[in-house]
Scaffold this motif. Sequence first.
Motif, PDB file in Angstrom:
ATOM      1  N   UNK A 118       0.809  -1.209   0.000  1.00 39.86           N
ATOM      2  CA  UNK A 118       0.000   0.000   0.000  1.00 39.86           C
ATOM      3  C   UNK A 118       0.841   1.256   0.000  1.00 39.86           C
ATOM      4  N   UNK A 119       1.909   1.233   0.755  1.00 36.91           N
ATOM      5  CA  UNK A 119       2.819   2.381   0.801  1.00 36.91           C
ATOM      6  C   UNK A 119       3.467   2.625  -0.562  1.00 36.91           C
ATOM      7  N   UNK A 120       3.878   1.534  -1.222  1.00 39.06           N
ATOM      8  CA  UNK A 120       4.480   1.659  -2.547  1.00 39.06           C
ATOM      9  C   UNK A 120       3.472   2.227  -3.541  1.00 39.06           C
ATOM     10  N   UNK A 121       2.233   1.754  -3.468  1.00 38.05           N
ATOM     11  CA  UNK A 121       1.205   2.262  -4.377  1.00 38.05           C
ATOM     12  C   UNK A 121       0.990   3.754  -4.171  1.00 38.05           C
ATOM     13  N   UNK A 122       0.983   4.186  -2.933  1.00 42.66           N
ATOM     14  CA  UNK A 122       0.770   5.609  -2.663  1.00 42.66           C
ATOM     15  C   UNK A 122       1.935   6.445  -3.199  1.00 42.66           C
ATOM     16  N   UNK A 174       1.432   7.346  -6.642  1.00 38.76           N
ATOM     17  CA  UNK A 174       0.227   8.166  -6.824  1.00 38.76           C
ATOM     18  C   UNK A 174      -0.992   7.314  -7.160  1.00 38.76           C
ATOM     19  N   UNK A 175      -1.078   6.156  -6.518  1.00 40.19           N
ATOM     20  CA  UNK A 175      -2.235   5.288  -6.651  1.00 40.19           C
ATOM     21  C   UNK A 175      -2.847   5.074  -5.268  1.00 40.19           C
ATOM     22  N   UNK A 176      -4.133   4.743  -5.193  1.00 44.58           N
ATOM     23  CA  UNK A 176      -4.756   4.496  -3.891  1.00 44.58           C
ATOM     24  C   UNK A 176      -4.084   3.353  -3.139  1.00 44.58           C
ATOM     25  N   UNK A 177      -4.112   3.443  -1.826  1.00 46.91           N
ATOM     26  CA  UNK A 177      -3.500   2.452  -0.950  1.00 46.91           C
ATOM     27  C   UNK A 177      -4.018   1.048  -1.260  1.00 46.91           C
ATOM     28  N   UNK A 178      -5.312   0.962  -1.574  1.00 45.49           N
ATOM     29  CA  UNK A 178      -5.930  -0.343  -1.807  1.00 45.49           C
ATOM     30  C   UNK A 178      -5.287  -1.082  -2.972  1.00 45.49           C
ATOM     31  N   UNK A 179      -4.800  -0.345  -3.974  1.00 46.21           N
ATOM     32  CA  UNK A 179      -4.193  -0.983  -5.147  1.00 46.21           C
ATOM     33  C   UNK A 179      -3.002  -1.828  -4.722  1.00 46.21           C
ATOM     34  N   UNK A 180      -2.142  -1.265  -3.885  1.00 52.13           N
ATOM     35  CA  UNK A 180      -0.986  -2.006  -3.400  1.00 52.13           C
ATOM     36  C   UNK A 180      -1.380  -3.164  -2.517  1.00 52.13           C
ATOM     37  N   UNK A 181      -2.386  -2.973  -1.659  1.00 50.55           N
ATOM     38  CA  UNK A 181      -2.807  -4.042  -0.765  1.00 50.55           C
ATOM     39  C   UNK A 181      -3.451  -5.198  -1.528  1.00 50.55           C
ATOM     40  N   UNK A 182      -4.302  -4.871  -2.494  1.00 47.35           N
ATOM     41  CA  UNK A 182      -4.935  -5.930  -3.275  1.00 47.35           C
ATOM     42  C   UNK A 182      -3.912  -6.670  -4.124  1.00 47.35           C
TER      43      UNK A 182
END
Length: 429
Positions: A25-29, A32-40
């Motif tokens: 999630x941190x990497x996704x943010x 510049x992507x929502x946290x959920x993208x990284x978590x999913x």
Amino acid sequence: MSPDTMIAHFVGASALIVVAAHAGGRLARRLRQPYIVGQLTTGIALGPSLLGSVAPDLYESLFPAAIGPALTGFAQFSLVVFLFAVGYELDLKVLGDRARTSVTVALASFVVPMAVGSGCALVFRDPLRDLGMPRDLSPAMVVFAGVALSITAVPVLTAIVRENGLSRSVPGVVAVSAAGVLDAVCWTVLAAALLDTGDARAALDWPWRVALAVGFVTVMALAARPVLRRLLWRTRLEPSLRLALLIGFALGSAWVTHSLGLHVIFGALLAGVVVPREENGTLDPDLLRPLHEVGSLLLPFFFVLSGQSVTLNSMTGTGWAALLVVTLLAVATKIGSGTVAARLGGLDRHDARTVGVLLSARGLTELIALNAGLEAGLLSTPLYTVLVFMALATTLLTQPLLLLTRGPAARDRPAAPAPDTAVKPYAGG
């Protein structure tokens, strides 16, 4: 497997899930992507399709079948806490002076994708059969196909609105307000579809379940709020005890809806909606902050559970073609219907396009609905995989499309003033 061994496996798997999901999630943010993208994405990577294929022995060691029920329990608990917070934050007063525009946008962005999704389910029966669906779809399956295209993720949307400085702008307020109304409509239609499934978990026939569900909602709406206000607010319980009692209330409500053949998500949402606010109508920070913290900590279990059901090896040529078509339809119907409705509501073309793009974000809300549909037998595993990737793709596309739509001129224009009542985003995005 002995109890001690199972506990050791569960603790180790939990450590990996929490750390890896939040790192993703941190990497996704940072991208510049929502946290959920990284978590999913992390959840899918830890599932059988990737980790299970690359290192099957390691996957079996990290996630043995024996700890499956415990992981599922944590995932369900995280959903109850998360949706309880969503229900508590839901406030349609945010509609303000643009209530008519927001309701028009919400209805248009529900009706058009709903009609397209349900229509496609009826027309493309052969491709759906190749994806494991029955030849003759039940009414609930057809309705669910429409709901899957209609959902907008309020948490993701509000995070994108905030991060782009749109919280106090006209398109930002209209999009968030419309999404709140839209979610209420989608959850209601989804609940009706699940009641019609004849779920084996419920001992009663569907007419009795409908009657009991209506009765439960009526009791919660009319009696729960005044009782909670008297017991928890007027007695001035200490915040930690009040939080514990309210989470227990949410879990109890979720248990009731689950017993009626619905999903725990409906009881959790309903419990959050009926919890009274402070005397001045504001949210209680001593309640909301720990709810967000607990939900943010435990939601990775839900993402991993979602990833466990994703099967990349089931993605045949039909699956990839379906993913392309579904994603295009999901984006086009949302942006098109939202933009046209916003224009009819008086917004200029730049603001109207911004509203349409914002409403195309799906994210966590879509995943919750898809999991409910999979559990109820409304989706096959291959079609579930297609729709999960559709949710991920539409969430990924929202930020680039927003930057493209607004353009340099739109970004340079000053934001229009709006009431400071925008829904606060959930930390998990």
